[in-house]
Motif scaffolding. Structure first.
Motif, mmCIF file in Angstrom:
data_model
loop_
_atom_site.group_PDB
_atom_site.id
_atom_site.type_symbol
_atom_site.label_atom_id
_atom_site.label_comp_id
_atom_site.label_asym_id
_atom_site.label_seq_id
_atom_site.Cartn_x
_atom_site.Cartn_y
_atom_site.Cartn_z
ATOM 1 N N THR A 1 0.813 -1.219 0.000
ATOM 2 C CA THR A 1 0.000 0.000 0.000
ATOM 3 C C THR A 1 0.851 1.277 0.000
ATOM 4 O O THR A 1 0.315 2.375 -0.057
ATOM 5 C CB THR A 1 -0.952 0.006 1.218
ATOM 6 N N VAL A 2 2.177 1.089 0.059
ATOM 7 C CA VAL A 2 3.065 2.258 -0.076
ATOM 8 C C VAL A 2 3.158 2.661 -1.554
ATOM 9 O O VAL A 2 3.310 3.831 -1.886
ATOM 10 C CB VAL A 2 4.463 1.925 0.497
ATOM 11 N N PHE A 3 3.031 1.665 -2.413
ATOM 12 C CA PHE A 3 3.167 1.932 -3.854
ATOM 13 C C PHE A 3 1.868 1.754 -4.641
ATOM 14 O O PHE A 3 1.776 2.207 -5.770
ATOM 15 C CB PHE A 3 4.252 1.036 -4.454
ATOM 16 N N LEU A 4 0.900 1.065 -4.058
ATOM 17 C CA LEU A 4 -0.360 0.835 -4.760
ATOM 18 C C LEU A 4 -1.534 1.229 -3.866
ATOM 19 O O LEU A 4 -1.416 1.197 -2.641
ATOM 20 C CB LEU A 4 -0.519 -0.650 -5.130
ATOM 21 N N GLY A 5 -2.649 1.568 -4.508
ATOM 22 C CA GLY A 5 -3.849 1.881 -3.729
ATOM 23 C C GLY A 5 -4.036 3.361 -3.514
ATOM 24 O O GLY A 5 -3.258 4.190 -4.002
ATOM 25 N N GLU A 6 -5.059 3.677 -2.745
ATOM 26 C CA GLU A 6 -5.481 5.070 -2.600
ATOM 27 C C GLU A 6 -4.560 5.880 -1.699
ATOM 28 O O GLU A 6 -4.494 7.091 -1.792
ATOM 29 C CB GLU A 6 -6.931 5.108 -2.072
ATOM 30 N N THR A 7 -3.834 5.183 -0.779
ATOM 31 C CA THR A 7 -2.991 5.928 0.158
ATOM 32 C C THR A 7 -1.505 5.806 -0.186
ATOM 33 O O THR A 7 -0.649 6.102 0.638
ATOM 34 C CB THR A 7 -3.216 5.427 1.595
ATOM 35 N N ALA A 8 -1.204 5.357 -1.382
ATOM 36 C CA ALA A 8 0.196 5.185 -1.806
ATOM 37 C C ALA A 8 0.872 6.550 -1.961
ATOM 38 O O ALA A 8 0.199 7.584 -1.967
ATOM 39 C CB ALA A 8 0.236 4.438 -3.131
ATOM 40 N N TRP A 9 2.183 6.535 -2.100
ATOM 41 C CA TRP A 9 2.902 7.791 -2.369
ATOM 42 C C TRP A 9 2.224 8.511 -3.533
ATOM 43 O O TRP A 9 1.929 9.689 -3.458
ATOM 44 C CB TRP A 9 4.356 7.502 -2.746
ATOM 45 N N ILE A 10 2.044 7.767 -4.623
ATOM 46 C CA ILE A 10 1.262 8.329 -5.740
ATOM 47 C C ILE A 10 -0.054 7.561 -5.733
ATOM 48 O O ILE A 10 -0.094 6.362 -6.031
ATOM 49 C CB ILE A 10 1.995 8.173 -7.085
ATOM 50 N N SER A 11 -1.110 8.259 -5.345
ATOM 51 C CA SER A 11 -2.410 7.590 -5.178
ATOM 52 C C SER A 11 -2.932 7.077 -6.516
ATOM 53 O O SER A 11 -2.462 7.488 -7.585
ATOM 54 C CB SER A 11 -3.409 8.563 -4.577
ATOM 55 N N ASN A 12 -3.919 6.202 -6.433
ATOM 56 C CA ASN A 12 -4.523 5.671 -7.660
ATOM 57 C C ASN A 12 -4.965 6.786 -8.596
ATOM 58 O O ASN A 12 -4.685 6.754 -9.802
ATOM 59 C CB ASN A 12 -5.743 4.811 -7.300
ATOM 60 N N GLU A 13 -5.652 7.771 -8.008
ATOM 61 C CA GLU A 13 -6.189 8.860 -8.832
ATOM 62 C C GLU A 13 -5.055 9.653 -9.494
ATOM 63 O O GLU A 13 -5.101 9.932 -10.700
ATOM 64 C CB GLU A 13 -7.048 9.777 -7.952
ATOM 65 N N ILE B 1 -8.257 -0.190 -8.339
ATOM 66 C CA ILE B 1 -8.382 -1.039 -7.144
ATOM 67 C C ILE B 1 -7.938 -0.251 -5.912
ATOM 68 O O ILE B 1 -6.750 -0.024 -5.703
ATOM 69 C CB ILE B 1 -7.570 -2.348 -7.293
ATOM 70 N N ASP B 2 -8.918 0.157 -5.102
ATOM 71 C CA ASP B 2 -8.625 0.920 -3.886
ATOM 72 C C ASP B 2 -8.504 0.016 -2.665
ATOM 73 O O ASP B 2 -7.763 0.301 -1.743
ATOM 74 C CB ASP B 2 -9.732 1.955 -3.635
ATOM 75 N N SER B 3 -9.300 -1.044 -2.684
ATOM 76 C CA SER B 3 -9.385 -1.891 -1.488
ATOM 77 C C SER B 3 -8.055 -2.601 -1.196
ATOM 78 O O SER B 3 -7.547 -3.336 -2.047
ATOM 79 C CB SER B 3 -10.503 -2.913 -1.700
ATOM 80 N N PRO B 4 -7.502 -2.409 0.009
ATOM 81 C CA PRO B 4 -6.217 -3.053 0.334
ATOM 82 C C PRO B 4 -6.283 -4.584 0.265
ATOM 83 O O PRO B 4 -5.341 -5.219 -0.205
ATOM 84 C CB PRO B 4 -5.931 -2.589 1.760
ATOM 85 N N TRP B 5 -7.400 -5.173 0.715
ATOM 86 C CA TRP B 5 -7.443 -6.646 0.690
ATOM 87 C C TRP B 5 -7.533 -7.185 -0.743
ATOM 88 O O TRP B 5 -6.974 -8.224 -1.064
ATOM 89 C CB TRP B 5 -8.570 -7.193 1.588
ATOM 90 N N LEU B 6 -8.206 -6.417 -1.608
ATOM 91 C CA LEU B 6 -8.294 -6.836 -3.009
ATOM 92 C C LEU B 6 -6.914 -6.723 -3.676
ATOM 93 O O LEU B 6 -6.516 -7.579 -4.481
ATOM 94 C CB LEU B 6 -9.306 -5.959 -3.735
ATOM 95 N N ILE C 1 2.206 14.226 0.223
ATOM 96 C CA ILE C 1 1.797 14.763 1.535
ATOM 97 C C ILE C 1 0.666 13.909 2.113
ATOM 98 O O ILE C 1 0.679 13.538 3.289
ATOM 99 C CB ILE C 1 1.355 16.240 1.382
ATOM 100 N N GLU C 2 -0.293 13.557 1.261
ATOM 101 C CA GLU C 2 -1.426 12.751 1.740
ATOM 102 C C GLU C 2 -0.956 11.376 2.207
ATOM 103 O O GLU C 2 -1.466 10.832 3.184
ATOM 104 C CB GLU C 2 -2.482 12.616 0.631
ATOM 105 N N HIS C 3 0.037 10.825 1.507
ATOM 106 C CA HIS C 3 0.587 9.521 1.931
ATOM 107 C C HIS C 3 1.206 9.646 3.325
ATOM 108 O O HIS C 3 0.969 8.794 4.205
ATOM 109 C CB HIS C 3 1.637 9.043 0.927
ATOM 110 N N LEU C 4 1.968 10.709 3.539
ATOM 111 C CA LEU C 4 2.612 10.900 4.845
ATOM 112 C C LEU C 4 1.569 11.183 5.927
ATOM 113 O O LEU C 4 1.715 10.736 7.071
ATOM 114 C CB LEU C 4 3.634 12.042 4.763
ATOM 115 N N ARG C 5 0.515 11.890 5.581
ATOM 116 C CA ARG C 5 -0.573 12.133 6.552
ATOM 117 C C ARG C 5 -1.220 10.815 6.949
ATOM 118 O O ARG C 5 -1.617 10.631 8.089
ATOM 119 C CB ARG C 5 -1.621 13.062 5.930
ATOM 120 N N HIS C 6 -1.312 9.905 5.990
ATOM 121 C CA HIS C 6 -1.879 8.585 6.292
ATOM 122 C C HIS C 6 -0.933 7.804 7.217
ATOM 123 O O HIS C 6 -1.391 7.078 8.102
ATOM 124 C CB HIS C 6 -2.095 7.820 4.975
ATOM 125 N N MET C 7 0.371 7.978 6.990
ATOM 126 C CA MET C 7 1.357 7.279 7.823
ATOM 127 C C MET C 7 1.420 7.886 9.228
ATOM 128 O O MET C 7 1.726 7.198 10.194
ATOM 129 C CB MET C 7 2.757 7.381 7.192
#
Lengths: 338, 256
Positions: A54-66, A89-94, B156-162
């Motif tokens: 989830t650091v590289f993939l998904g909605e909360t990754a460094w570069i988000s899906n969007e 694919i946003d869902s972490p389990w998916l 920034i949003e990634h770090l906020r999540h962390m």
């Protein structure tokens, strides 16, 4: 002889050479070894990614899906044809489920299980990861993906593989089923092995030629300081090589060797007399990158890719004398010897 | 016994030859297009040819330039983050960090992410004059700036999540390579503080720089390139210090 027939003969010579270059069947030993290396390297890459999924993939990754999708879809005024379903694919389990499946497919490819199917699937999955992970990629991702792409054109699971065991197990049924013969190909000379090898060989030539030409535009590759600049980048460093600063003859020599080796690779890798030296150069150059510049995966993969210039006949003699002799007896005229 | 090989028919060979040639063009044209790019754009002959193959190259991810460490190996670009909790306690971290990101492949991917932010960096703008001079270029500037801001915001949003509930600010930092002659005389650690330089996010001003012009001329005549470079560096540092005076302003300027 008329001028017309001379031209036809001259042109015919080129057509024959073209046919020999691309369509002469060759043994699959080289591509089989390469499948093993590429499979293991890809597997390693996916396993490392699994620890940081989830650091590289998904909605909360460094570069988000969007954001990843926006880099390609024209949101900022420039678009390209790169596309990945992983943007959605946003869902972490998916993502984990998908990644688990990717690891399974890649492991199957590495061990040569149903390689005709797992080969293309491994490449496709890798491609989806690449288009999703824009910004986090480097040379390793390029070369491993290109090699996987070309290997799927060859019967790269016919040797050193589970498929080879299955072929023996299903020998009787295989002789009656075209599908089984396609699925579990034998390690005989094939046009597919040759085309895959040629494409990778030429792609390597393009990579090194443009790598060399791009360097030739920089002053430091001519005055010899580029190697100092490379070892002076702390972020690349895996072994402190700054002591080289006291040996200008060594680091400038290394710089000049790199530049000329890259520029002339596309010419000197083909003649049999210069090929061993160019391959030795590849081992030295990429071995150095792997050991001292922190890019172990890239260095190993580039050395492995250069292995495509090693003749399968030589590997056959060196590794599996019996299998080679068997193939030679069955198809003496079509071994792809030049 | 191995199956006998059926030779390919002429038609198949012809078809395959066409496909192979097409693929090879798709392999060669991206780096060629990259190398034939200049101040006037890409060479029109290459650009026109590449346009036919671009979708295929991009789909297969073979649209690369292969300019590794070229034209010259340069400084690296890092991302520094300031993470502040509700009590005002501040944590500063730098990416990539080989003591945190492990194994090396994971570290290297983090390194590529910070380099990517530098690669797509576009200063604030465009200058108002550019809109009149070249509206297309001005539009491109806006898009490139929006892309940079989007990716920086994503970091920034990634770090906020962390670090939930904390305020996050980021800025780019350049990690310079020591000059060879200086290093030979006075070796320093590659992690010496003097080699790190915060990168400012300042608008570009399209003005004729009369002060620098003679220095450039002098440089070609007398080889005094260092002078103008030094003056520029001093000016940069002065600008940086004046922004630093208002402390978080420089950081939040990046983080906004």
């Amino acid at each position: 002889m008329t001028l017309g027939s001379k031209v036809t003969q001259w042109f015919g010579g080129y057509v024959d050479a073209w046919d020999r270059f691309w369509f002469q069947p060759c043994l699959p030993y080289t591509v089989c070894i390469l499948r093993l290396v590429v499979g293991i390297m890809l597997l390693y890459s996916h396993v490392v990614l699994a620890a940081n999924l989830t650091v590289f993939l998904g909605e909360t990754a460094w570069i988000s899906n969007e954001a990843a999708q926006q880099l390609h879809d024209g949101s900022f005024g420039f678009s390209d044809w790169g596309w990945s379903y992983l943007w959605m694919i946003d869902s972490p389990w998916l993502l984990q489920l998908h990644h688990g499946m990717t690891i399974l497919v890649t492991a199957s490819f590495a061990v040569g299980l149903l390689t005709r199917l797992t080969g293309p699937l491994t490449w496709f999955l890798q491609l989806m990861y690449l288009h999703r992970m824009t910004g986090a990629l480097f040379g390793f991702d390029q070369i491993v993906t290109y090699t996987a792409m070309y290997l799927m054109l060859a019967p790269c699971g016919s040797w050193l593989s589970v498929d080879a065991k299955l072929r023996k197990y299903f020998a009787a049924r295989r002789s009656e089923s075209g599908l089984l013969r396609w699925l579990l190909p034998d390690a005989s000379p094939s046009v597919g092995a040759n085309i895959a090898s040629r494409l990778l060989q030429l792609h390597l030539c393009v990579i090194y030629l443009f790598g060399g030409l791009a360097k030739a535009r920089g002053q430091s590759w001519w005055d010899g300081t580029a190697m100092w600049l490379s070892v002076g980048i702390y972020e690349y460093q895996s072994v402190d090589m700054t002591w080289l600063a006291n040996y200008p003859r060594i680091f400038t020599g290394m710089t000049h060797f790199t530049l000329f080796w890259e520029v002339f690779y596309c010419a000197l890798i083909w003649p049999r007399k210069t090929r061993p030296f160019m391959l030795l150069g590849a081992v030295i150059l990429h071995g150095g990158i792997a050991m001292f510049l922190g890019m172990i995966t890239f260095g190993v993969m580039m050395i492995a890719a250069n292995g495509i210039f090693v003749s399968p006949e030589w590997i056959g003699h060196f590794w599996d004398q019996r299998a080679f002799q068997e193939a030679e007896k069955s198809e003496p005229a079509q071994l792809g010897k030049e | 016994m191995m199956a006998p090989i059926k030779p390919l028919s002429r038609r198949t060979r012809l078809l395959l030859s066409g496909l192979l040639l097409g693929h090879l063009l798709a392999v060669v044209l991206p780096p060629l297009s990259f190398q034939t790019r200049g101040p006037l754009g890409t060479s029109p002959s290459i650009a026109s040819l590449f346009a036919w193959f671009e979708p295929y190259s991009q789909c297969l991810y073979i649209d690369r330039g292969y300019a590794f460490f070229a034209p010259n190996p340069g400084p690296s670009h890092l991302v520094q983050a300031a993470i502040t909790d509700s009590y005002g306690e501040r944590l500063e971290i730098m990416f990539p960090d080989r003591t945190v990101q492990w194994p090396r492949l994971s570290y290297h991917r983090h390194f590529m992410l910070t380099e990517f932010l530098e690669e797509i960096y576009q200063p604030p703008g465009p200058p108002p004059e550019l809109n009149e001079l070249d509206p297309a270029e001005s539009q491109y500037w806006l898009g490139a700036r929006a892309r940079y801001e989007r990716i920086r915001q994503s970091y920034i949003e990634h770090l906020r999540h962390m670090y939930p509930g904390r305020q996050v600010e980021v800025r780019r930092v350049e990690h310079l390579i020591p000059e060879i002659l200086e290093f030979q005389q006075r070796p320093i650690e590659l992690t010496d503080d003097s080699l790190y330089r915060p990168m400012l996010d300042l608008p570009v001003v399209l003005e004729f720089d009369a002060e620098n012009l003679p220095a450039v001329e002098d440089a070609s005549a007398n080889g005094r390139v260092g002078e103008s470079a030094e003056r520029k560096f001093q000016a940069d540092m002065q600008a940086f210090r004046s922004v630093q005076a208002s402390d978080s302003e420089s950081v939040s300027g990046e983080a906004r």
